[in-house]
Design a protein around this motif. Structure first.
Motif, PDB file in Angstrom:
ATOM      1  N   GLN A 116     -24.179 -34.060 -42.978  1.00 13.70           N
ATOM      2  CA  GLN A 116     -22.887 -34.514 -42.472  1.00 13.70           C
ATOM      3  C   GLN A 116     -22.274 -35.552 -43.415  1.00 13.70           C
ATOM      4  O   GLN A 116     -21.073 -35.530 -43.684  1.00 13.70           O
ATOM      5  CB  GLN A 116     -23.032 -35.115 -41.064  1.00 13.70           C
ATOM      6  N   ALA A 117     -23.098 -36.451 -43.919  1.00 16.51           N
ATOM      7  CA  ALA A 117     -22.602 -37.482 -44.831  1.00 16.51           C
ATOM      8  C   ALA A 117     -22.098 -36.859 -46.125  1.00 16.51           C
ATOM      9  O   ALA A 117     -21.040 -37.239 -46.638  1.00 16.51           O
ATOM     10  CB  ALA A 117     -23.709 -38.499 -45.117  1.00 16.51           C
ATOM     11  N   ARG A 118     -22.841 -35.906 -46.666  1.00 15.39           N
ATOM     12  CA  ARG A 118     -22.401 -35.216 -47.899  1.00 15.39           C
ATOM     13  C   ARG A 118     -21.091 -34.481 -47.662  1.00 15.39           C
ATOM     14  O   ARG A 118     -20.189 -34.497 -48.498  1.00 15.39           O
ATOM     15  CB  ARG A 118     -23.479 -34.250 -48.386  1.00 15.39           C
ATOM     16  N   ASN A 119     -20.982 -33.812 -46.509  1.00 13.81           N
ATOM     17  CA  ASN A 119     -19.749 -33.086 -46.190  1.00 13.81           C
ATOM     18  C   ASN A 119     -18.570 -34.041 -46.043  1.00 13.81           C
ATOM     19  O   ASN A 119     -17.465 -33.746 -46.509  1.00 13.81           O
ATOM     20  CB  ASN A 119     -19.921 -32.251 -44.921  1.00 13.81           C
ATOM     21  N   ALA A 120     -18.796 -35.181 -45.422  1.00 15.59           N
ATOM     22  CA  ALA A 120     -17.721 -36.164 -45.257  1.00 15.59           C
ATOM     23  C   ALA A 120     -17.277 -36.695 -46.620  1.00 15.59           C
ATOM     24  O   ALA A 120     -16.079 -36.830 -46.879  1.00 15.59           O
ATOM     25  CB  ALA A 120     -18.188 -37.306 -44.363  1.00 15.59           C
ATOM     26  N   GLU A 121     -18.226 -36.977 -47.497  1.00 13.03           N
ATOM     27  CA  GLU A 121     -17.895 -37.448 -48.845  1.00 13.03           C
ATOM     28  C   GLU A 121     -17.127 -36.384 -49.622  1.00 13.03           C
ATOM     29  O   GLU A 121     -16.159 -36.678 -50.319  1.00 13.03           O
ATOM     30  CB  GLU A 121     -19.159 -37.835 -49.601  1.00 13.03           C
TER      31      GLU A 121
END
Length: 66
Positions: free
Chosen positions: A11-16
């Motif tokens: 999720q963090a990678r996708n948000a970035e």
């Protein structure tokens, strides 16, 4: 999606990635815009040369009294 370390990282990678895509899209939209002119205050221009002369005279040791 289960709340696991792997899913949180994903999720963090996708948000970035989405943030980078938004920034790129915005930059591409604004690439034809010109930069606004810099506003120079008259006081700053008048004071700057005197400040430079004072800094120069003290920097090389000339004009110093002992």
């Amino acid at each position: 999606m289960a709340d696991t370390k792997v899913s949180r990282n994903k999720q963090a990678r996708n948000a970035e990635r989405r943030q980078c895509e938004r920034e790129l899209a915005e930059a591409l939209e604004r690439r034809d815009e010109t930069e606004p002119p810099l506003e120079v205050e008259e006081e700053a221009v008048a004071v700057e040369p005197a400040a430079l002369r004072a800094a120069d005279s003290g920097a090389d040791g000339e004009g110093a009294t002992e």
